[in-house]
Scaffold this active site. Structure first.
Site, PDB file in Angstrom:
ATOM      1  CE1 TYR A 246     -10.589   5.016   1.679  1.00  0.00           C
ATOM      2  CE2 TYR A 246     -12.341   6.419   0.850  1.00  0.00           C
ATOM      3  CZ  TYR A 246     -11.726   5.776   1.903  1.00  0.00           C
ATOM      4  OH  TYR A 246     -12.244   5.877   3.172  1.00  0.00           O
TER       5      TYR A 246
ATOM      6  CD  GLU B 229      -6.789   2.829  -0.024  1.00  0.00           C
ATOM      7  OE1 GLU B 229      -6.190   3.893   0.185  1.00  0.00           O
ATOM      8  OE2 GLU B 229      -7.617   2.348   0.801  1.00  0.00           O
TER       9      GLU B 229
ATOM     10  CD  GLU C 112      14.687  17.787  -6.096  1.00  0.00           C
ATOM     11  OE1 GLU C 112      15.257  18.893  -6.077  1.00  0.00           O
ATOM     12  OE2 GLU C 112      15.290  16.692  -6.250  1.00  0.00           O
TER      13      GLU C 112
ATOM     14  CG  HIS D  52      18.802  17.212  -5.692  1.00  0.00           C
ATOM     15  ND1 HIS D  52      17.893  17.025  -6.701  1.00  0.00           N
ATOM     16  CD2 HIS D  52      20.001  16.765  -6.151  1.00  0.00           C
ATOM     17  CE1 HIS D  52      18.507  16.485  -7.740  1.00  0.00           C
ATOM     18  NE2 HIS D  52      19.782  16.331  -7.431  1.00  0.00           N
TER      19      HIS D  52
ATOM     20  CE  LYS E  51      -5.170   2.138   3.637  1.00  0.00           C
ATOM     21  NZ  LYS E  51      -6.380   2.876   3.329  1.00  0.00           N
TER      22      LYS E  51
ATOM     23  CB  CYS F  13      -9.028   3.740  11.597  1.00  0.00           C
ATOM     24  SG  CYS F  13      -7.283   4.136  11.362  1.00  0.00           S
TER      25      CYS F  13
ATOM     26  CB  CYS G 131      -6.210   3.517   8.262  1.00  0.00           C
ATOM     27  SG  CYS G 131      -7.667   4.561   8.242  1.00  0.00           S
TER      28      CYS G 131
END
Length: 512
Positions: A218, A222, A492, A487, A84, A76, A81
Site C-alpha cells: 500500500y 499510495e 448508501e 441519499h 501521505k 505516521c 499517514c
C-alpha cells in the site's frame, strides 16, 4: 547512594553498582520509561501520566540513508499517514480541476503543479504537529528526552544523546514502541546508494521527477498514485502481486484504475542493479520473469517500497532476555502486550503479529496504560480493524478478505453480496467508474453475519469507518438491509446490496 538514585537524573555511565543498589532499594526514577515517541509510545505516555504515573519518553530519529531526519511523532506524523494523505489530497485537487470544467468552471490555461510549494506546506504542517506533541507531553508532565534508548537490564534504560552523552533511567516498567523503518534490497547493487524510501519522499525539496517505485504494497501504490496525480511520469515495479494480504479482487480494481489514471506497471519484474549515468539519471536494470528478458530504463528517482524492518537491533533486547521472532526480528508479545520479561512491554509495529497501523498502536498504548495504572483488564481487540489505502481510487475495508473467509469457513459456507456503482460526482464529469465496487462477505447460514466489507470509491476511508462500528456489534446482512441510507451518497449503496456472486446476475447498480 539511594538518595542519589531518587534524585534528579544526571549524565552518567551505567554501572553494576548503580543497578544492584536500585534492585536492593526497590526505588525507581519513573513508574514507566517508554522507548519510542511514535503514535503508540506517545498515546501510552499521555494516558499513563493522566492516570497519575510518572513517565519518561525517549525518542531519537536516526537519519535515513539519505540523511533525512524529523521530529517527535514517529512514522505516521513525519513520514507516513499525515504527509501521505496531504500529498494524496494534492493529487485529488488536480483531478478536481479537470472535473471543474465540466461543471462550468472556466480554467484559464492548463494547470501545473509546483512540488516545492506543496512540500513546504506539508512539511510546515508536520513541524507544527511535532511541536504540538512536545507541548502535550509537557502539559501532562511527561519527561521528554531526545535520546536513543536501549536496555541495560529489566528495569534500566540507557539513553544516549546525539553528542554521545549517556544517562540512565530506572523504571518499574519499560514500554518499547520503536516501530520500524523501510528496508533496502541489499542484494541489488546501487539500491541504497542511489535510491530513496518513504522516509525521504515527503521531505524532498525538489520534485523527484520521473520515478520508479519498486514494490506494490500500500505504501508503494499510495506514493505512485500521488506522484502520478501531480503530473509525474511514474512506474510501479511488481515482483508478484499488489497489495499482498488484502482482498485480491479489490487489489485488481485499484491497480486497474491506476493504470487508466496514468500510472505505468512493470508486472512480474525484479530489479538487478541501479547505476548513476553521467547525465545524472538512474539506469535501472531488471529481469522480466514472464519473458525471461533483461530490460532497462532511466529514471530521475527510484523509491524502494519493499517492506519494513523493526527497530529492534540496537535495543540490547538479548541482554535482558526479551524474545524476538527469529525471521522478522519483531518482539514476541502476549495478548496483554507483555514480552518474555515481566517488566517489559511492547506495542505497535515492533510487536509480532500486530497490524502496522497507527490507530491500533494508539489504542493498544492507551489500554496498556490503563492496565498498568488501574485495575483495568481490558485487552486490545485486534480483530476487525478497519483500514484504507489512499490510492487515486481509494480502497477501504474491515474484516476478512473473500480469500480469508473461504479459507476459514469454506467457499460453500459464505455468501458474497456485491455491486458496481457510479458515484454521482463522476456523472457530470464523465469519469470512468468501472472500478467503483462494493462487496459484503457474509456467512451463508443463520443470520448471515458479515465477515468483511470492501469498498472502492471516493472517500472510502470515511465510508468504511462508519460501518466498522457495526462489526463491534455483530453486524449481519439483515442489519445492513435494515439500515436506511443517506441519499445521494456512495455509502448508501452498501445498504442496498442484494445481488450475490453465486447468482451470476449483473451487479451493476441502475437508477439513482
Amino acid at each position: 547512594m539511594a538518595a542519589f538514585c531518587r534524585g534528579r537524573h544526571r549524565l552518567k555511565s551505567i554501572s553494576c553498582i548503580y543497578t544492584s543498589v536500585r534492585n536492593v532499594t526497590g526505588k525507581f526514577d519513573y513508574d514507566v520509561v517508554v522507548i519510542g515517541g511514535g503514535s503508540g509510545g506517545l498515546a501510552f505516555s499521555k494516558e499513563a501520566a493522566q492516570l497519575g504515573k510518572k513517565v519518561a519518553v525517549l525518542d531519537y530519529v536516526e537519519p535515513s540513508a539519505k540523511g533525512t531526519k524529523w521530529g517527535l511523532g514517529g512514522t505516521c506524523v513525519n513520514v507516513g499517514c499525515i504527509p501521505k494523505k496531504l500529498m494524496h489530497q494534492a493529487a485529488l485537487l488536480g483531478t478536481a480541476i479537470k472535473d471543474a470544467q465540466k461543471y462550468g468552471w472556466a480554467i484559464p490555461g492548463p494547470a501545473s503543479h509546483d512540488w516545492a510549494t506543496m512540500a513546504t506546506a506539508v512539511q510546515n504542517h508536520v513541524k507544527s504537529l511535532n511541536w504540538g506533541h512536545r507541548v502535550q507531553l509537557q502539559d501532562k508532565k511527561v519527561k521528554y528526552l531526545n535520546m536513543k534508548g536501549s536496555l541495560a537490564d529489566e528495569h534500566t534504560v540507557k539513553g544516549v544523546t546525539a553528542r554521545g552523552k549517556e544517562m540512565t533511567l530506572t523504571a518499574r516498567n519499560i514500554v518499547i514502541a520503536t516501530g520500524g523503518r523501510p528496508k533496502y534490497p541489499t542484494h541489488v547493487p546501487g539500491a541504497e546508494e542511489h535510491g530513496i524510501t518513504s522516509d525521504d519522499i515527503f521531505w524532498l525539496k525538489e520534485s523527484p521527477g520521473k520515478t520508479l517505485v519498486v514494490g506494490a504494497s500500500y505504501v508503494g501504490l499510495e506514493c505512485a498514485g500521488f506522484l502520478t496525480g501531480i503530473g509525474l511520469d511514474t512506474t510501479i515495479m511488481v515482483r508478484s502481486i499488489a497489495l499482498r494480504g488484502f482482498d485480491q479482487q479489490m487489489s485488481g480494481l485499484v491497480t486497474d484504475y491506476m493504470e487508466a489514471y496514468g500510472t505505468k506497471f512493470a508486472w512480474k519484474c525484479a530489479p538487478t542493479k541501479v547505476e548513476r549515468l553521467p547525465s545524472g539519471g538512474l539506469q535501472v536494470t531488471w529481469i522480466n520473469s514472464s519473458t525471461k528478458q533483461e530490460e532497462r530504463d532511466t529514471f530521475d528517482s527510484v523509491l524502494w517500497a519493499v517492506g519494513r524492518a523493526p527497530e529492534s537491533k540496537q535495543l540490547n533486547l538479548d541482554r535482558v532476555g526479551v524474545q524476538l521472532h527469529a525471521e522478522t526480528g519483531k518482539i514476541v508479545v502476549a495478548p496483554d502486550e507483555a514480552t518474555s520479561v515481566p517488566s517489559i512491554y511492547a506495542i505497535g509495529d515492533i510487536s509480532l503479529g500486530r497490524p502496522e497501523l497507527t490507530p491500533t498502536a494508539i489504542q493498544a498504548g492507551r489500554l496498556l496504560a490503563r492496565r498498568l495504572a488501574t485495575d483495568s483488564k481490558e485487552l486490545m481487540n485486534y480483530d476487525n480493524v478497519p483500514t484504507a489505502v489512499f490510492t487515486p481510487l481509494e480502497y477501504a475495508c474491515v474484516g476478512l478478505s473473500e480469500e480469508e473467509a473461504e479459507n476459514r469457513h469454506g467457499k460453500d459456507s459464505i455468501e458474497v453480496f456485491h455491486a458496481f456503482y457510479k458515484p454521482l460526482e463522476f456523472t457530470v464529469a464523465e469519469r470512468d467508474a468501472s472500478q467503483c465496487y462494493i462487496k459484503a462477505v457474509c456467512l451463508r447460514g443463520g443470520d448471515q453475519r458479515i465477515l468483511g466489507l470492501h469498498f472502492t470509491g471516493p472517500n472510502a476511508g470515511e465510508v468504511i469507518q462508519g460501518f466498522a462500528l457495526g462489526f463491534q456489534c455483530g453486524a449481519t446482512y439483515t442489519h445492513l438491509l435494515n439500515t436506511v441510507g443517506i441519499h445521494p451518497t456512495c455509502a448508501e449503496e452498501l445498504t442496498k446490496l442484494h445481488i450475490t456472486k453465486r447468482s451470476g446476475l449483473d451487479a451493476m447498480v441502475t437508477g439513482c
